[in-house]
Design an enzyme around this catalytic site. Structure first.
Site, PDB file in Angstrom:
ATOM      1  N   ARG A 111     -33.456 -11.333 -14.780  1.00  0.00           N
ATOM      2  CA  ARG A 111     -32.659 -12.556 -14.987  1.00  0.00           C
ATOM      3  C   ARG A 111     -31.890 -12.934 -13.723  1.00  0.00           C
ATOM      4  O   ARG A 111     -31.730 -14.118 -13.407  1.00  0.00           O
ATOM      5  CB  ARG A 111     -31.710 -12.392 -16.186  1.00  0.00           C
ATOM      6  CG  ARG A 111     -30.554 -11.435 -15.993  1.00  0.00           C
ATOM      7  CD  ARG A 111     -29.749 -11.268 -17.285  1.00  0.00           C
ATOM      8  NE  ARG A 111     -28.560 -10.459 -17.106  1.00  0.00           N
ATOM      9  CZ  ARG A 111     -28.547  -9.124 -16.958  1.00  0.00           C
ATOM     10  NH1 ARG A 111     -29.695  -8.450 -16.943  1.00  0.00           N
ATOM     11  NH2 ARG A 111     -27.407  -8.464 -16.829  1.00  0.00           N
ATOM     12  N   HIS A 112     -31.429 -11.931 -12.988  1.00  0.00           N
ATOM     13  CA  HIS A 112     -30.704 -12.241 -11.753  1.00  0.00           C
ATOM     14  C   HIS A 112     -31.665 -12.711 -10.655  1.00  0.00           C
ATOM     15  O   HIS A 112     -31.345 -13.631  -9.893  1.00  0.00           O
ATOM     16  CB  HIS A 112     -29.897 -11.021 -11.297  1.00  0.00           C
ATOM     17  CG  HIS A 112     -28.774 -10.685 -12.231  1.00  0.00           C
ATOM     18  ND1 HIS A 112     -27.897 -11.634 -12.702  1.00  0.00           N
ATOM     19  CD2 HIS A 112     -28.393  -9.515 -12.799  1.00  0.00           C
ATOM     20  CE1 HIS A 112     -27.014 -11.070 -13.511  1.00  0.00           C
ATOM     21  NE2 HIS A 112     -27.301  -9.777 -13.598  1.00  0.00           N
ATOM     22  N   ASP A 134     -12.891 -16.164  12.989  1.00  0.00           N
ATOM     23  CA  ASP A 134     -12.147 -17.060  13.880  1.00  0.00           C
ATOM     24  C   ASP A 134     -10.779 -16.431  14.132  1.00  0.00           C
ATOM     25  O   ASP A 134     -10.541 -15.255  13.786  1.00  0.00           O
ATOM     26  CB  ASP A 134     -12.080 -18.486  13.308  1.00  0.00           C
ATOM     27  CG  ASP A 134     -11.118 -18.616  12.122  1.00  0.00           C
ATOM     28  OD1 ASP A 134     -10.592 -17.584  11.645  1.00  0.00           O
ATOM     29  OD2 ASP A 134     -10.891 -19.763  11.672  1.00  0.00           O
ATOM     30  N   HIS A 135      -9.864 -17.209  14.716  1.00  0.00           N
ATOM     31  CA  HIS A 135      -8.543 -16.670  15.045  1.00  0.00           C
ATOM     32  C   HIS A 135      -7.775 -16.260  13.789  1.00  0.00           C
ATOM     33  O   HIS A 135      -6.993 -15.317  13.825  1.00  0.00           O
ATOM     34  CB  HIS A 135      -7.744 -17.698  15.852  1.00  0.00           C
ATOM     35  CG  HIS A 135      -7.668 -19.050  15.212  1.00  0.00           C
ATOM     36  ND1 HIS A 135      -8.770 -19.865  15.073  1.00  0.00           N
ATOM     37  CD2 HIS A 135      -6.634 -19.727  14.649  1.00  0.00           C
ATOM     38  CE1 HIS A 135      -8.409 -20.987  14.467  1.00  0.00           C
ATOM     39  NE2 HIS A 135      -7.115 -20.922  14.194  1.00  0.00           N
ATOM     40  N   CYS A 181     -12.191 -15.811   8.101  1.00  0.00           N
ATOM     41  CA  CYS A 181     -11.348 -16.844   8.718  1.00  0.00           C
ATOM     42  C   CYS A 181      -9.988 -16.759   8.034  1.00  0.00           C
ATOM     43  O   CYS A 181      -9.690 -15.746   7.388  1.00  0.00           O
ATOM     44  CB  CYS A 181     -11.991 -18.233   8.654  1.00  0.00           C
ATOM     45  SG  CYS A 181     -12.185 -18.949   7.014  1.00  0.00           S
ATOM     46  N   GLY A 182      -9.158 -17.784   8.160  1.00  0.00           N
ATOM     47  CA  GLY A 182      -7.825 -17.683   7.564  1.00  0.00           C
ATOM     48  C   GLY A 182      -7.871 -17.555   6.055  1.00  0.00           C
ATOM     49  O   GLY A 182      -7.224 -16.689   5.467  1.00  0.00           O
ATOM     50  N   THR A 183      -8.656 -18.420   5.434  1.00  0.00           N
ATOM     51  CA  THR A 183      -8.795 -18.388   3.974  1.00  0.00           C
ATOM     52  C   THR A 183     -10.113 -17.776   3.514  1.00  0.00           C
ATOM     53  O   THR A 183     -10.254 -17.436   2.340  1.00  0.00           O
ATOM     54  CB  THR A 183      -8.772 -19.826   3.413  1.00  0.00           C
ATOM     55  OG1 THR A 183      -9.854 -20.545   4.045  1.00  0.00           O
ATOM     56  CG2 THR A 183      -7.452 -20.524   3.700  1.00  0.00           C
ATOM     57  N   GLY A 184     -11.084 -17.739   4.390  1.00  0.00           N
ATOM     58  CA  GLY A 184     -12.453 -17.347   4.024  1.00  0.00           C
ATOM     59  C   GLY A 184     -13.267 -18.529   3.524  1.00  0.00           C
ATOM     60  O   GLY A 184     -14.478 -18.405   3.311  1.00  0.00           O
ATOM     61  N   ILE A 185     -12.612 -19.662   3.349  1.00  0.00           N
ATOM     62  CA  ILE A 185     -13.297 -20.806   2.726  1.00  0.00           C
ATOM     63  C   ILE A 185     -14.213 -21.534   3.711  1.00  0.00           C
ATOM     64  O   ILE A 185     -15.414 -21.696   3.462  1.00  0.00           O
ATOM     65  CB  ILE A 185     -12.268 -21.775   2.104  1.00  0.00           C
ATOM     66  CG1 ILE A 185     -11.487 -21.072   0.975  1.00  0.00           C
ATOM     67  CG2 ILE A 185     -12.975 -23.015   1.554  1.00  0.00           C
ATOM     68  CD1 ILE A 185     -10.305 -21.876   0.427  1.00  0.00           C
ATOM     69  N   GLY A 186     -13.657 -21.964   4.829  1.00  0.00           N
ATOM     70  CA  GLY A 186     -14.479 -22.734   5.776  1.00  0.00           C
ATOM     71  C   GLY A 186     -15.666 -21.939   6.287  1.00  0.00           C
ATOM     72  O   GLY A 186     -16.792 -22.453   6.402  1.00  0.00           O
ATOM     73  N   HIS A 229     -25.258  -9.053  -9.074  1.00  0.00           N
ATOM     74  CA  HIS A 229     -25.796 -10.243  -9.741  1.00  0.00           C
ATOM     75  C   HIS A 229     -26.414 -11.252  -8.783  1.00  0.00           C
ATOM     76  O   HIS A 229     -27.401 -11.903  -9.122  1.00  0.00           O
ATOM     77  CB  HIS A 229     -24.693 -10.972 -10.527  1.00  0.00           C
ATOM     78  CG  HIS A 229     -24.184 -10.196 -11.706  1.00  0.00           C
ATOM     79  ND1 HIS A 229     -23.729 -10.813 -12.850  1.00  0.00           N
ATOM     80  CD2 HIS A 229     -24.051  -8.866 -11.919  1.00  0.00           C
ATOM     81  CE1 HIS A 229     -23.339  -9.888 -13.727  1.00  0.00           C
ATOM     82  NE2 HIS A 229     -23.513  -8.690 -13.173  1.00  0.00           N
TER      83      HIS A 229
HETATM   84  C1  RB5 Z   1      -7.731 -22.066  10.898  1.00  0.00           C
HETATM   85  O1  RB5 Z   1      -6.418 -22.511  11.035  1.00  0.00           O
HETATM   86  C2  RB5 Z   1      -8.158 -22.152   9.446  1.00  0.00           C
HETATM   87  O2  RB5 Z   1      -8.330 -23.481   9.081  1.00  0.00           O
HETATM   88  C3  RB5 Z   1      -9.437 -21.372   9.232  1.00  0.00           C
HETATM   89  O3  RB5 Z   1      -9.258 -20.055   9.624  1.00  0.00           O
HETATM   90  C4  RB5 Z   1      -9.930 -21.309   7.805  1.00  0.00           C
HETATM   91  O4  RB5 Z   1      -8.934 -20.921   6.924  1.00  0.00           O
HETATM   92  C5  RB5 Z   1     -10.669 -22.498   7.335  1.00  0.00           C
HETATM   93  O5  RB5 Z   1     -11.203 -22.545   6.213  1.00  0.00           O
END
Ligand code: RB5
Length: 145
Positions: A132-133, A7-8, A64-69, A97
């Protein structure tokens, strides 16, 4: 073939990743986004997950910004094992693993120097194939304990 999506928040880092893969002779398919204009990370996570599951691409990289979403979204797809890695040890371990097939990173978390080392490690480390893995990965796919 490696599927790429961002994403951006990941756009700038993804440009570095693309340049690095091209220099290294690694083929990739870019599933967007194609600018730093605000957009929605699930779009790109879904495109990359589908490309990996269809066999069109052997692995994927999502930023993405954090990689989380973007990693949470990719992991909604059965058969996708998306690992959010911000260090080289985790990138190596998740291949050995977990046989992770998608790497996620946060463009606002890591700089390009470390990110490219993580990418190389992720792409070049084989799965251990240890029973195991294999067994644990199989367990991920069912709700039964
Ligand atoms: C975008 O602002 C941000 O929310 C997205 O890149 C990401 O970090 C979400 O998890």
């Amino acid at each position: 073939m490696i599927a790429l999506g961002c994403d951006h928040g990941g756009f700038e880092l993804m440009q570095e990743v693309k340049e690095h893969l091209a220099k290294s002779g690694v083929e990739f398919r870019d599933f967007g986004t194609d600018s730093d204009a605000a957009t929605d990370y699930p779009i790109y996570a879904k495109r990359v997950a589908k490309a990996v599951l269809s066999g069109e691409c052997e692995k994927g990289i999502l930023i993405c910004g954090t990689g989380i979403g973007i990693s949470i979204t990719a992991n909604k797809f059965k058969g996708i094992r998306c690992a959010l890695c911000h260090d080289v040890f985790s990138a190596e371990a998740t291949r050995q693993h977990n046989d992770a097939n998608v790497l996620a990173m946060g463009g606002r978390v890591v700089g390009p120097g470390l990110a490219l080392m993580i990418v190389d490690t992720f792409l070049n480390t084989p799965f251990s194939n240890a029973p195991r893995h294999i067994n644990r990965i199989r367990q991920m796919e069912t709700e039964e304990e």
